[in-house]
Motif scaffolding. Structure first.
Motif, short mmCIF file in Angstrom:
data_model
loop_
_atom_site.label_atom_id
_atom_site.label_comp_id
_atom_site.label_asym_id
_atom_site.label_seq_id
_atom_site.Cartn_x
_atom_site.Cartn_y
_atom_site.Cartn_z
N ALA A 67 -0.76 -5.94 -7.99
CA ALA A 67 -0.08 -6.66 -6.91
C ALA A 67 -0.27 -8.16 -7.02
N ASP A 68 0.79 -8.88 -6.68
CA ASP A 68 0.70 -10.34 -6.59
C ASP A 68 0.07 -10.74 -5.26
N ALA A 69 0.24 -9.89 -4.26
CA ALA A 69 -0.38 -10.13 -2.95
C ALA A 69 -0.71 -8.79 -2.31
N VAL A 70 -1.88 -8.73 -1.68
CA VAL A 70 -2.31 -7.56 -0.91
C VAL A 70 -2.29 -7.97 0.55
N ILE A 71 -1.58 -7.18 1.35
CA ILE A 71 -1.46 -7.45 2.78
C ILE A 71 -2.24 -6.36 3.52
N HIS A 72 -3.10 -6.78 4.46
CA HIS A 72 -3.87 -5.83 5.28
C HIS A 72 -3.64 -6.20 6.74
N ALA A 73 -3.12 -5.24 7.52
CA ALA A 73 -2.75 -5.51 8.91
C ALA A 73 -3.84 -5.15 9.92
N GLY A 74 -5.11 -5.31 9.53
CA GLY A 74 -6.20 -5.23 10.49
C GLY A 74 -6.86 -3.88 10.66
N ASP A 75 -7.95 -3.90 11.41
CA ASP A 75 -8.89 -2.79 11.56
C ASP A 75 -9.52 -2.43 10.22
#
Length: 166
Positions: free
Chosen positions: A29-37
């Motif tokens: 991945a060029d970017a890893v997105i994590h939406a919390g918790d």
């Protein structure tokens, strides 16, 4: 730009570690997105060590350490698209309208909290994505995460990945 999207990992309370399949995809991945918790700081440390770029927010189960390191709302331009990341987007009913009003300048909003995968487009064009949870499936049949490609102002190859049951 290849994206890996996850949320609600709840480590180490709901699982001891991230699934191997998910860990194997991080370097792609060029970017890893994590939406919390996240729940533990070690998961953020791990993603920062293995990722080219981490875009994350804190969730309602995240303590002072994570809240000091992460914003409540993250904004980023990826592949010519304006992304926002937030943990809780509120109830499912009225979500598209509510999120368009709250985030009028975004193209894509990634959210978590429900542990339920979601992919919809609001009438004004805002794309809403929830990757579910790779570690705490709750009422879902599988743990999940998303991959997508953001390029030339478009989002393509959006795919929900189902993980083997543990």
């Amino acid at each position: 730009m290849r994206l890996l999207v996850m949320s609600d990992t709840h480590l180490p309370k709901r699982a001891k570690e991230l699934p191997a399949e998910l860990l194997d995809r991080i370097p792609e991945a060029d970017a890893v997105i994590h939406a919390g918790d996240w729940v533990d700081d070690a998961t953020l440390d791990l993603l920062e060590a293995r990722s080219r770029r981490v875009i994350g927010v804190y969730g309602n189960n995240d303590g002072p350490g994570l809240r000091a390191r992460l914003p409540e709302v993250a904004l980023a331009e990826l592949g010519g698209l304006r992304f926002g990341v937030v943990h809780d987007s509120g109830p499912a009913q009225g979500r598209e309208r509510r999120c368009e009003e709250r985030f009028p300048d975004l193209d894509v909003l990634v959210f978590g909290h429900s542990h339920i995968p979601w992919d919809s487009t609001a009438p004004g064009g805002l794309r809403l994505l929830n990757p579910g949870s790779p570690t705490d499936r709750r009422r879902q049949p599988y743990g999940t995460y998303l991959t997508a490609v953001a390029a030339a102002g478009g989002l393509s190859e959006v795919r929900l990945h189902e993980l083997p049951r543990r």
